[in-house]
Design a protein around this motif. Structure first.
Motif, PDB file in Angstrom:
ATOM      1  N   PRO A 274      13.037  -0.869   0.317  1.00  0.00           N
ATOM      2  CA  PRO A 274      14.133  -0.019   0.789  1.00  0.00           C
ATOM      3  C   PRO A 274      14.537  -0.311   2.231  1.00  0.00           C
ATOM      4  O   PRO A 274      13.717  -0.300   3.151  1.00  0.00           O
ATOM      5  CB  PRO A 274      13.568   1.395   0.637  1.00  0.00           C
ATOM      6  N   SER A 275      15.815  -0.587   2.416  1.00  0.00           N
ATOM      7  CA  SER A 275      16.340  -0.891   3.739  1.00  0.00           C
ATOM      8  C   SER A 275      16.505   0.397   4.527  1.00  0.00           C
ATOM      9  O   SER A 275      16.351   1.507   4.007  1.00  0.00           O
ATOM     10  CB  SER A 275      17.683  -1.605   3.616  1.00  0.00           C
ATOM     11  N   MET A 276      16.888   0.255   5.796  1.00  0.00           N
ATOM     12  CA  MET A 276      17.110   1.431   6.630  1.00  0.00           C
ATOM     13  C   MET A 276      18.260   2.287   6.136  1.00  0.00           C
ATOM     14  O   MET A 276      18.389   3.451   6.530  1.00  0.00           O
ATOM     15  CB  MET A 276      17.361   1.012   8.080  1.00  0.00           C
ATOM     16  N   PHE A 277      19.074   1.740   5.244  1.00  0.00           N
ATOM     17  CA  PHE A 277      20.213   2.505   4.741  1.00  0.00           C
ATOM     18  C   PHE A 277      19.835   3.425   3.586  1.00  0.00           C
ATOM     19  O   PHE A 277      20.660   4.205   3.120  1.00  0.00           O
ATOM     20  CB  PHE A 277      21.327   1.551   4.297  1.00  0.00           C
ATOM     21  N   LEU A 278      18.597   3.325   3.098  1.00  0.00           N
ATOM     22  CA  LEU A 278      18.117   4.179   2.016  1.00  0.00           C
ATOM     23  C   LEU A 278      17.117   5.192   2.556  1.00  0.00           C
ATOM     24  O   LEU A 278      16.421   4.932   3.541  1.00  0.00           O
ATOM     25  CB  LEU A 278      17.441   3.338   0.931  1.00  0.00           C
ATOM     26  N   PRO A 279      16.991   6.333   1.898  1.00  0.00           N
ATOM     27  CA  PRO A 279      15.985   7.314   2.327  1.00  0.00           C
ATOM     28  C   PRO A 279      14.579   6.768   2.132  1.00  0.00           C
ATOM     29  O   PRO A 279      14.322   5.969   1.214  1.00  0.00           O
ATOM     30  CB  PRO A 279      16.234   8.507   1.402  1.00  0.00           C
ATOM     31  N   HIS A 280      13.657   7.186   2.982  1.00  0.00           N
ATOM     32  CA  HIS A 280      12.261   6.859   2.755  1.00  0.00           C
ATOM     33  C   HIS A 280      11.822   7.468   1.422  1.00  0.00           C
ATOM     34  O   HIS A 280      12.188   8.597   1.086  1.00  0.00           O
ATOM     35  CB  HIS A 280      11.387   7.411   3.877  1.00  0.00           C
ATOM     36  N   GLY A 281      11.057   6.686   0.672  1.00  0.00           N
ATOM     37  CA  GLY A 281      10.593   7.195  -0.614  1.00  0.00           C
ATOM     38  C   GLY A 281      11.653   7.203  -1.692  1.00  0.00           C
ATOM     39  O   GLY A 281      11.538   7.929  -2.686  1.00  0.00           O
ATOM     40  N   ILE A 301       5.341   3.102  -4.002  1.00  0.00           N
ATOM     41  CA  ILE A 301       5.586   2.238  -2.847  1.00  0.00           C
ATOM     42  C   ILE A 301       7.077   2.233  -2.524  1.00  0.00           C
ATOM     43  O   ILE A 301       7.889   2.591  -3.364  1.00  0.00           O
ATOM     44  CB  ILE A 301       5.103   0.797  -3.144  1.00  0.00           C
ATOM     45  N   GLY A 302       7.414   1.826  -1.304  1.00  0.00           N
ATOM     46  CA  GLY A 302       8.812   1.611  -0.978  1.00  0.00           C
ATOM     47  C   GLY A 302       9.268   2.320   0.281  1.00  0.00           C
ATOM     48  O   GLY A 302       9.746   3.460   0.217  1.00  0.00           O
ATOM     49  N   GLY A 303       9.111   1.679   1.440  1.00  0.00           N
ATOM     50  CA  GLY A 303       9.617   2.231   2.685  1.00  0.00           C
ATOM     51  C   GLY A 303       8.893   3.480   3.140  1.00  0.00           C
ATOM     52  O   GLY A 303       9.466   4.314   3.856  1.00  0.00           O
ATOM     53  N   LEU A 304       7.632   3.649   2.758  1.00  0.00           N
ATOM     54  CA  LEU A 304       6.866   4.838   3.125  1.00  0.00           C
ATOM     55  C   LEU A 304       6.162   4.609   4.464  1.00  0.00           C
ATOM     56  O   LEU A 304       5.458   3.614   4.636  1.00  0.00           O
ATOM     57  CB  LEU A 304       5.837   5.162   2.044  1.00  0.00           C
ATOM     58  N   ALA A 308       3.557  12.951   6.520  1.00  0.00           N
ATOM     59  CA  ALA A 308       3.891  14.225   5.880  1.00  0.00           C
ATOM     60  C   ALA A 308       4.510  13.992   4.505  1.00  0.00           C
ATOM     61  O   ALA A 308       4.179  14.683   3.532  1.00  0.00           O
ATOM     62  CB  ALA A 308       4.846  15.026   6.763  1.00  0.00           C
ATOM     63  N   GLN A 309       5.384  13.021   4.407  1.00  0.00           N
ATOM     64  CA  GLN A 309       5.994  12.709   3.119  1.00  0.00           C
ATOM     65  C   GLN A 309       4.951  12.155   2.151  1.00  0.00           C
ATOM     66  O   GLN A 309       4.922  12.537   0.978  1.00  0.00           O
ATOM     67  CB  GLN A 309       7.125  11.699   3.296  1.00  0.00           C
ATOM     68  N   MET A 310       4.100  11.278   2.634  1.00  0.00           N
ATOM     69  CA  MET A 310       3.088  10.684   1.764  1.00  0.00           C
ATOM     70  C   MET A 310       2.079  11.731   1.292  1.00  0.00           C
ATOM     71  O   MET A 310       1.631  11.707   0.145  1.00  0.00           O
ATOM     72  CB  MET A 310       2.394   9.528   2.484  1.00  0.00           C
ATOM     73  N   GLU A 311       1.715  12.649   2.166  1.00  0.00           N
ATOM     74  CA  GLU A 311       0.822  13.744   1.784  1.00  0.00           C
ATOM     75  C   GLU A 311       1.443  14.574   0.674  1.00  0.00           C
ATOM     76  O   GLU A 311       0.777  14.936  -0.312  1.00  0.00           O
ATOM     77  CB  GLU A 311       0.520  14.612   3.003  1.00  0.00           C
TER      78      GLU A 311
END
Length: 649
Positions: A274-281, A301-304, A308-311
């Motif tokens: 995922p590029s910077m133009f996509l949301p994380h996760g 996986i993918g731009g993580l 806090a999001q990973m938790e």
């Protein structure tokens, strides 16, 4: 200890192996692959660094299982090539001695053989093998694998897995995603066979099942097998998430961990990574859906890079494990910082693709925010200086901050002066563009790390010759950066004109009809930002190409965003005059055209701040100049030069 992220920090057992936490190091190719395709010493150090940072696994990538039909210059493992087995053994040991589990990715590129050859002309001499006869998008012919070759490849997966186990690896990953060979068999887009490997889903899955059976026979029960798949190919003609679920169900009995990624390299690089133009996760939903239908642990996986999001991903049951690749380049110590509640000290990945562009262009690795990546063999420990010195760093941008941080770690008495009221330099302006916010965060984080190391930070302090002489430093590092280039265009000082460096102070003044002057990287990204806000955007560039300063991985994605956002692009147009209602431009043919717009953003480049450099040159016995004040460049250059200037003190 009360852990802030208990689910990320919790161990997990997969097969007969215990993993120390839920943060896995995803596959990433090394930095020096020898001419014999063994793991070079730089790569061993590269993987060891990831292990030292606390990741539960470190996966070496990619081990080509069948060089006879796969000509990519990636790792090979055999008993015939000198140092082949030894290089894998040393690497597995380097990973394991720090508590991480060493894994290796078993791979075959299929019809994309030769992808990583430095000499691209050699690809013309390679046979491209796939499930079916066909033609690649670049015109190269693809030959269908015969049953004899399929049997050889299936056996090779097992042979390489057995050798990896012999070398000390305690897990293997079978790469079944991203458009490589196993994925090509799974995909109705690539697989047009009419035998037992083609047609129905059950037939298309057969090759993957045979590969996994071969690996299991070679490594035995209890040895973890991870299977990486694309949850969906994400393009017309490929399989979708519903079929991805069925593929996972047909494979789960043969694996211990299902690693769900997305897309293919060939039809969506910026989605798979995922590029910077996509949301994380942005790809987590694929793992979340598939997990509901299988009993084995699932990794996503993918731009993580946000703990806090990973938790939340793990706590809410979307996945059992999170995997990171680029995030562990930016900060290999991310897992340790998570476990020890120091997440505010994480240097976050910018998703700028410097790492992947460098691999494609030079066969090495570099990271925009981590100057040690790819150079680990030079030494990871920042050793104390024999003689402690007073160091004056002039400028609080990324280069100056990195120089101050490294110098302080070496024990020097460091004073950092910044003429503004905030650290970060040119990065400060990025806070106004959501998809570039992590660039702003970089300045904030480096500032915190400098404070931790005792750097004397002096804001609102302009260093001139008199001030420098008062400080009387032994060494000065000049990192005064750059300033916006504002050419003498009539009307450019009007109230409706904002320079790119000052945009964060004027976000509310940009109207719905905006003209961006300058089609370089900064101008293009600003135009995308405005378009996402729903504004009517015109992008004006005096040359024939947009953003030639973007790296080769980021640029195609950037240009795609410009096209998808509906931005009006005017190349070969030179701004001649700005009014309250638009910009008069001169075309390549000498004609004039008026573009309507009530706001103008000036993004016509940067120029070095040289005046202060020349004034300060004799204000310390030793003076270093780094970053944009030398030559307008990138975050990567500034950070790298700052780090090494400090090492030279």
């Amino acid at each position: 200890m009360q852990r802030k992220y208990p689910n990320l920090s919790k161990p997990i057992k997969i097969g007969n192996v215990y993993f120390r936490n839920r943060m896995f190091g995803a596959p990433m190719g090394g930095t020096d692959i020898t001419k014999d395709c063994t793991i070079g010493p730089k790569s061993t150090a590269f993987y060891e660094n990831r292990a030292k940072g606390g990741a539960a696994t470190v996966t070496v990538s990619e081990l080509v299982v069948h060089p006879k039909t796969e000509g990519s210059h990636m790792y090979h493992l055999d008993l015939q090539t000198p140092d082949s087995l030894a290089s894998f053994t040393y690497t597995a040991d380097a990973i394991r001695r720090h508590g991480a589990i060493a894994s290796v990715e078993l791979s075959h590129s299929g019809q994309y053989a030769g992808t990583y050859l430095v000499d691209k002309d050699k690809k013309a001499g390679l046979n491209q093998w796939g499930p079916s006869d066909g033609t690649r998008p670049d015109g190269r012919a693809v030959k269908a694998l015969t049953q004899e070759l399929i049997d050889e490849i299936v056996a090779a997966y097992g042979e390489k897995a057995a050798l990896a186990k012999k070398a000390g690896f305690e897990m293997v990953m079978v790469h079944g995603g991203h458009g490589w060979l196993v994925n090509q068999f799974l995909s109705p887009y690539f697989n047009k066979r009419s035998d037992k490997y083609g047609g129905s889903l059950e037939n298309r899955v057969r090759f993957a099942q045979e590969v996994l059976d071969s690996v299991r026979k070679a490594v035995g029960p209890g040895f973890p097998i991870e299977f990486r798949m694309s949850g969906s190919e994400l393009f017309d003609g490929g399989y979708d998430l519903n079929e991805g679920v069925e593929i996972a169900k047909l494979l789960e009995s043969r694996i211990d961990l299902l690693h769900v990624s997305a897309g293919t390299y060939q039809r969506g690089f910026g989605v798979t990574h995922p590029s910077m133009f996509l949301p994380h996760g942005s790809n987590v939903y694929l793992a979340e859906t598939i997990k509901k239908h299988v009993s084995v642990p699932v990794a996503t996986i993918g731009g993580l890079n946000d703990p806090a999001q990973m938790e939340d991903i793990i706590a809410s049951g979307k996945a059992d494990i999170v995997e990171m690749a680029r995030a562990l380049l930016a900060d290999p110590q991310l897992p340790i910082k998570v476990i020890t509640n120091q997440d505010d000290r994480i240097v976050r990945c910018l998703r700028c693709f410097v790492c992947m562009a460098e691999r494609a262009e030079t066969g090495t690795r570099r990271c925009a925010v981590n100057p040690m990546i790819g150079r680990e063999i030079d030494g990871l420990e920042i050793l104390p200086a024999r003689i402690k010195k007073k160091v004056l760093v002039v400028g609080g941008g990324p280069g100056g901050l990195q120089a101050a941080l490294t110098a302080a770690k070496r024990g020097h008495n460091v004073i950092l002066c910044e003429m503004g009221d905030e650290l970060g330099g040119i990065l400060i302006g990025e806070q106004a563009i959501p998809f570039k916010y992590e660039m702003y965060q970089l300045g904030v984080t480096l500032g915190k790390l400098c404070e931790d190391e005792g750097v004397d930070i002096r804001l609102n302090t302009r260093v001139d010759k008199a001030y420098a002489e008062t400080v009387d430093a032994d060494v000065m590092v000049i990192a005064t950066g750059s300033e916006a280039f504002v050419p003498p265009i009539k009307g450019i000082n009007g109230a409706n004109v904002v320079t790119i460096n000052d945009y964060h102070h004027h976000t509310d003044t940009i109207t719905n009809d905006v003209i961006v002057l300058g089609g370089g990287l900064a101008g293009c990204e600003a135009a995308i930002h405005f378009a996402r806000e729903g504004k009517n955007v015109k992008l004006v560039e005096m040359n024939s190409e947009l953003s030639p300063d973007a790296n080769i991985r980021h640029r195609p994605i950037l240009l795609g965003e410009i096209e998808n956002c509906g931005i009006e692009v005017y190349k070969n147009h030179k701004a001649m005059e700005i009014s309250d209602n638009g910009v008069i431009c001169e075309t390549q043919n000498g004609d004039t055209i008026t573009l309507d717009g009530t706001s103008v953003l000036c993004a016509l480049g940067q120029r070095s701040r040289r005046t202060l450099v020349d004034e300060l040159w004799d204000c310390a016995p030793i003076v270093h100049q780094i970053g944009d004040c030398v030559k307008v460049s990138t975050i990567t250059t500034a950070v790298y030069q700052g780090h090494h200037a400090a090492l030279d003190i």
